[in-house]
Design a protein around this motif. Structure first.
Motif, mmCIF file in Angstrom:
data_model
loop_
_atom_site.group_PDB
_atom_site.id
_atom_site.type_symbol
_atom_site.label_atom_id
_atom_site.label_comp_id
_atom_site.label_asym_id
_atom_site.label_seq_id
_atom_site.Cartn_x
_atom_site.Cartn_y
_atom_site.Cartn_z
ATOM 1 N N GLU A 133 -9.792 9.170 -3.184
ATOM 2 C CA GLU A 133 -10.119 10.215 -2.239
ATOM 3 C C GLU A 133 -11.260 9.754 -0.858
ATOM 4 O O GLU A 133 -10.869 9.655 0.235
ATOM 5 C CB GLU A 133 -10.725 11.541 -2.221
ATOM 6 C CG GLU A 133 -10.076 11.711 -3.809
ATOM 7 C CD GLU A 133 -8.721 13.067 -3.327
ATOM 8 O OE1 GLU A 133 -9.671 13.242 -1.981
ATOM 9 O OE2 GLU A 133 -7.624 13.171 -3.428
ATOM 10 N N GLU A 134 -12.119 8.682 -1.689
ATOM 11 C CA GLU A 134 -12.298 8.005 -0.704
ATOM 12 C C GLU A 134 -12.142 6.756 0.582
ATOM 13 O O GLU A 134 -12.366 7.483 1.323
ATOM 14 C CB GLU A 134 -13.778 7.078 -0.517
ATOM 15 C CG GLU A 134 -15.250 7.678 -1.871
ATOM 16 C CD GLU A 134 -15.436 8.507 -0.885
ATOM 17 O OE1 GLU A 134 -15.946 8.190 0.552
ATOM 18 O OE2 GLU A 134 -15.367 9.545 -0.733
ATOM 19 N N ALA A 135 -10.992 6.740 -0.177
ATOM 20 C CA ALA A 135 -10.197 5.486 0.385
ATOM 21 C C ALA A 135 -8.633 6.587 2.254
ATOM 22 O O ALA A 135 -8.538 5.913 2.770
ATOM 23 C CB ALA A 135 -9.014 4.993 -0.463
ATOM 24 N N LYS A 136 -9.029 7.360 1.783
ATOM 25 C CA LYS A 136 -7.990 8.657 2.451
ATOM 26 C C LYS A 136 -8.408 8.907 4.048
ATOM 27 O O LYS A 136 -7.889 9.216 4.730
ATOM 28 C CB LYS A 136 -7.187 9.295 1.464
ATOM 29 C CG LYS A 136 -6.397 9.229 0.453
ATOM 30 C CD LYS A 136 -5.622 10.212 -0.162
ATOM 31 C CE LYS A 136 -4.298 10.317 -0.860
ATOM 32 N NZ LYS A 136 -4.497 11.548 -2.226
ATOM 33 N N ARG A 151 0.938 -1.429 -0.161
ATOM 34 C CA ARG A 151 0.008 -0.166 0.271
ATOM 35 C C ARG A 151 1.024 1.171 -0.041
ATOM 36 O O ARG A 151 0.430 1.963 -0.479
ATOM 37 C CB ARG A 151 -0.935 0.032 1.316
ATOM 38 C CG ARG A 151 -1.955 1.200 1.399
ATOM 39 C CD ARG A 151 -2.996 1.142 2.317
ATOM 40 N NE ARG A 151 -1.721 0.688 4.202
ATOM 41 C CZ ARG A 151 -1.958 1.538 4.429
ATOM 42 N NH1 ARG A 151 -1.495 2.594 4.281
ATOM 43 N NH2 ARG A 151 -0.712 0.733 5.808
ATOM 44 N N ILE A 152 1.986 1.298 0.771
ATOM 45 C CA ILE A 152 2.237 2.419 0.833
ATOM 46 C C ILE A 152 3.680 2.374 0.132
ATOM 47 O O ILE A 152 4.079 4.240 -0.507
ATOM 48 C CB ILE A 152 3.759 2.434 3.018
ATOM 49 C CG1 ILE A 152 1.928 2.414 3.770
ATOM 50 C CG2 ILE A 152 4.061 3.518 2.901
ATOM 51 C CD1 ILE A 152 3.080 2.201 5.012
ATOM 52 N N LEU A 201 -10.859 0.587 -3.161
ATOM 53 C CA LEU A 201 -9.512 0.440 -2.474
ATOM 54 C C LEU A 201 -8.665 0.571 -1.058
ATOM 55 O O LEU A 201 -8.102 0.399 -0.943
ATOM 56 C CB LEU A 201 -8.797 1.624 -3.833
ATOM 57 C CG LEU A 201 -7.493 1.954 -3.408
ATOM 58 C CD1 LEU A 201 -6.653 1.383 -3.764
ATOM 59 C CD2 LEU A 201 -7.621 3.587 -4.254
ATOM 60 N N GLU A 202 -9.736 1.121 -0.501
ATOM 61 C CA GLU A 202 -9.512 1.706 1.189
ATOM 62 C C GLU A 202 -9.179 0.790 1.525
ATOM 63 O O GLU A 202 -8.432 0.503 3.093
ATOM 64 C CB GLU A 202 -10.743 2.592 1.801
ATOM 65 C CG GLU A 202 -12.282 1.501 1.779
ATOM 66 C CD GLU A 202 -13.049 1.753 0.103
ATOM 67 O OE1 GLU A 202 -14.056 1.391 0.711
ATOM 68 O OE2 GLU A 202 -12.342 2.073 -0.238
ATOM 69 N N ILE A 203 -9.806 -0.766 1.016
ATOM 70 C CA ILE A 203 -9.948 -2.202 1.693
ATOM 71 C C ILE A 203 -9.012 -3.745 1.284
ATOM 72 O O ILE A 203 -8.731 -4.147 1.556
ATOM 73 C CB ILE A 203 -10.739 -2.660 2.265
ATOM 74 C CG1 ILE A 203 -12.019 -3.196 1.779
ATOM 75 C CG2 ILE A 203 -11.348 -1.566 3.716
ATOM 76 C CD1 ILE A 203 -12.990 -4.125 1.619
ATOM 77 N N ARG A 204 -8.329 -2.752 0.107
ATOM 78 C CA ARG A 204 -7.808 -3.655 -1.142
ATOM 79 C C ARG A 204 -7.093 -4.487 -0.666
ATOM 80 O O ARG A 204 -6.501 -5.805 -0.452
ATOM 81 C CB ARG A 204 -7.706 -3.303 -2.420
ATOM 82 C CG ARG A 204 -7.507 -4.269 -3.143
ATOM 83 C CD ARG A 204 -7.690 -3.205 -4.717
ATOM 84 N NE ARG A 204 -8.394 -2.965 -4.762
ATOM 85 C CZ ARG A 204 -9.033 -1.789 -5.874
ATOM 86 N NH1 ARG A 204 -7.989 -0.639 -6.478
ATOM 87 N NH2 ARG A 204 -9.928 -1.306 -6.347
ATOM 88 N N GLU A 231 -3.397 6.170 -4.866
ATOM 89 C CA GLU A 231 -3.146 5.958 -3.652
ATOM 90 C C GLU A 231 -1.484 6.939 -3.186
ATOM 91 O O GLU A 231 -1.692 7.182 -1.716
ATOM 92 C CB GLU A 231 -2.894 4.377 -3.510
ATOM 93 C CG GLU A 231 -2.992 4.361 -1.888
ATOM 94 C CD GLU A 231 -3.570 2.517 -1.752
ATOM 95 O OE1 GLU A 231 -3.409 2.420 -0.775
ATOM 96 O OE2 GLU A 231 -2.852 2.362 -2.381
ATOM 97 N N ARG A 232 -0.661 7.509 -3.906
ATOM 98 C CA ARG A 232 0.547 7.363 -3.495
ATOM 99 C C ARG A 232 1.170 8.756 -3.757
ATOM 100 O O ARG A 232 2.620 9.545 -3.941
ATOM 101 C CB ARG A 232 1.766 6.516 -3.495
ATOM 102 C CG ARG A 232 2.235 5.398 -2.628
ATOM 103 C CD ARG A 232 2.643 4.365 -3.113
ATOM 104 N NE ARG A 232 2.891 3.941 -4.558
ATOM 105 C CZ ARG A 232 3.757 3.652 -5.524
ATOM 106 N NH1 ARG A 232 5.474 4.560 -5.441
ATOM 107 N NH2 ARG A 232 3.814 3.409 -6.741
ATOM 108 N N GLY A 233 -0.696 9.517 -3.817
ATOM 109 C CA GLY A 233 -0.188 11.157 -5.110
ATOM 110 C C GLY A 233 0.892 11.067 -5.983
ATOM 111 O O GLY A 233 1.136 12.878 -6.355
ATOM 112 N N LYS A 234 1.147 10.009 -6.969
ATOM 113 C CA LYS A 234 1.596 10.319 -8.311
ATOM 114 C C LYS A 234 0.527 10.423 -9.630
ATOM 115 O O LYS A 234 0.657 10.090 -10.331
ATOM 116 C CB LYS A 234 2.098 9.619 -9.036
ATOM 117 C CG LYS A 234 3.413 9.482 -6.757
ATOM 118 C CD LYS A 234 4.632 8.517 -8.281
ATOM 119 C CE LYS A 234 5.788 8.209 -6.723
ATOM 120 N NZ LYS A 234 6.635 6.793 -6.950
ATOM 121 N N GLN A 235 -0.247 11.668 -9.454
ATOM 122 C CA GLN A 235 -1.481 11.493 -10.400
ATOM 123 C C GLN A 235 -1.201 12.166 -12.223
ATOM 124 O O GLN A 235 -1.732 11.149 -12.280
ATOM 125 C CB GLN A 235 -3.050 12.646 -9.832
ATOM 126 C CG GLN A 235 -3.207 12.018 -8.130
ATOM 127 C CD GLN A 235 -4.205 13.178 -7.936
ATOM 128 O OE1 GLN A 235 -4.991 13.843 -9.089
ATOM 129 N NE2 GLN A 235 -4.910 13.201 -7.004
#
Length: 512
Positions: free
Chosen positions: A263-266, A107-108, A418-421, A231-235
């Motif tokens: 955004e929901e995952a964050k 994830r990170i 995504l938020e729980i993937r 997810e890591r801000g590299k849009q």
């Protein structure tokens, strides 16, 4: 059939081509399955090699070769040794532990980093086992292999599901299972060729370094998934990657959906805490029960103990290894069938057909062994009976390979938002590894005590899991993974857990 839903049109259809880039990328990533498959195939063959047993497990060798009846009187109990099974099953305990670390790293830091780390662990573990001089060194090597498997099994299915276009997501994701089956077949062939060579077991174990090196090199050159980049801000980088894998410039709608999902995952503070909430109940249930059921099909009885099992049933040493090669070949062919059918016919029908076929084959194999060996474990098969037994085992392997084998990795990797993937996949891997460990550790003891009843034992679980799928699994083919909540909201049972505001308005579903 009760409880099923289909996606008419498969949810939102985004523009895009099936590009050569995404096919090649997914094939390279799927190479992570070679590691798991090679280990599954190599271990059973090595543990039936005389030189390996003489060096590390001499008591098992004496028991296996003794014909006087002093050390054993039953074919069922020839290989029952806790230390020998620990050698096999310790890998899966390590993979269980690794999956939780891999979840955070995936994830990170991204999916490709997890694949690379998995390859490094597997490389070191393979070399350590190849040069082992005592059992402790063997077990440490197995633990490192387990960390490699844990990282790869966590990251590869996620990578494939996120990279693949929805209409061929099943086929590309099953590439992971195909690589597992190819790894098993290659391992069986290597065992067959090296069984009579001095220190052949060292080569068998050491060759595992080859797929590990391939995966490490592949991971270096792979790009990460758009989901992971966002997810890591590299849009901006994610948008370019989405354009590349879809083969078109206009990806605005799909890209915005991925951004919204991110955004929901964050908003989620802790994926592990969230996944136990009621609204994620179906994902938690399937990420837990599918890997549990997958192991209780009894497939590992066949796959990583195939040579031992065949030898126990009276096949000669070479014949047992050759039989393992045959079942390995069947495994590969049946998985290819699944690749071409999963996105056409759907997940449910493969699960159900596979379950019925596995059950019939298990009953047949159990009945044949009961007739010939009875409770005493004394007996032998004629040539005709051996061929018939091998046919039923191959039919069993085929049914698993186009159903519970690939779908056990595909379905959990595609049903989580995504938020729980990452948490969902970690649960899938850890449950899978936990029960692979348990089955690996107790199988030879169960064979010794349950005898032919072992096949009926696993057959009972196949009945339960087939009924479970029939009533509770909705159809997920062609549904974009960011719209999967619509599938649960339209299901007769799971709808009670899913709030209406979680449902994507673009999904077009109808009850069966």
């Amino acid at each position: 059939m009760a409880g099923g839903v289909v996606a008419t049109g498969g949810g939102t259809h985004h523009e895009g081509k099936i590009t050569l880039f995404v096919i090649v990328t997914c094939i390279v990533a799927a190479m992570g399955g070679l590691l798991f498959g090679y280990d599954l195939g190599i271990t059973g063959g090595v543990t039936s090699m005389d030189q390996f047993l003489l060096k590390f497990f001499p008591n098992v060798y004496i028991q296996m070769k003794d014909q006087s009846g002093v050390h054993h009187h039953s074919q069922y109990c020839k290989f029952d040794n806790p230390l020998l099974t620990l050698f096999t099953s310790s890998l899966y305990l390590a993979a269980l532990v690794a999956s939780f670390f891999a979840s955070s790293i995936t994830r990170i830091m991204g999916r490709k980093i997890s694949m690379f780390i998995g390859g490094i662990f597997f490389l070191v573990g393979s070399l350590l086992d190849a040069f082992a001089v005592n059992v402790a060194m063997l077990i440490i090597g197995r633990l490192l292999l387990g960390f490699g498997v844990g990282f790869c099994n966590q990251s590869v299915p996620l990578y494939l599901s996120e990279m693949a276009p929805p209409k061929i997501r099943g086929a590309l994701n099953i590439g992971f299972q195909l690589m597992i089956t190819i790894g098993i077949l290659i391992a069986n062939l290597i065992n067959y060729k090296l069984a009579k060579i001095k220190n052949g077991w060292r080569f068998s174990l050491g060759i595992g370094a080859v797929p590990a090196i391939i995966l490490c090199l592949g991971a270096i050159f792979l790009d990460d998934t758009p989901n992971s980049m966002i997810e890591r801000g590299k849009q901006e980088k994610a948008r370019k990657m989405l354009q590349r894998i879809r083969g078109i410039d206009n990806v605005d709608e799909e890209f915005q959906e991925l951004v919204n999902a991110s955004e929901e995952a964050k908003k989620v503070d802790n994926a592990w805490k969230n996944i136990i909430e009621a609204k994620y109940r179906p994902q938690l249930v399937f990420c837990s029960l599918i890997p549990f059921f997958q192991q209780f099909t009894g497939i590992n009885v066949i796959m990583f103990y195939a040579p031992v099992l065949f030898q126990t049933l009276g096949f000669g040493s070479n014949a047992s290894l050759m039989s393992a090669v045959i079942t390995g070949g069947v495994n590969v062919v049946a998985t290819i069938i699944s690749i071409f059918s999963v996105d056409k016919f759907g997940r449910r029908i493969l699960f159900l057909e596979g379950g019925i076929q596995m059950l019939l084959c298990q009953i047949a194999v159990g009945a044949m062994i009961a007739k010939e060996f009875g409770v005493s474990g004394v007996g032998s098969f004629s040539k005709g009976e051996v061929n018939l037994l091998l046919f039923f085992i191959c039919a069993y392997v085929a049914s698993f390979a186009w159903s519970w084998g690939p779908l056990g990795w595909l379905v959990p990797s595609e049903i989580c938002s995504l938020e729980i993937r990452s948490a969902g996949q970690a649960i899938n891997v850890s449950v899978n590894m936990l029960f692979t460990f348990i089955i690996g550790q107790v199988f030879l003891m169960m064979l010794c005590h349950l005898k032919f009843g072992l096949f009926f034992f696993f057959g009972g679980f196949v009945v339960i899991m087939t009924i479970f799928i029939a009533f509770f699994l909705p159809e997920t083919k062609n549904v974009p993974i960011e719209e999967m909540n619509s599938v649960w909201r339209s299901h007769w049972f799971w709808a009670r857990f899913i709030p209406q505001d979680m449902v994507n308005s673009h999904a077009h579903l109808q009850d069966l």
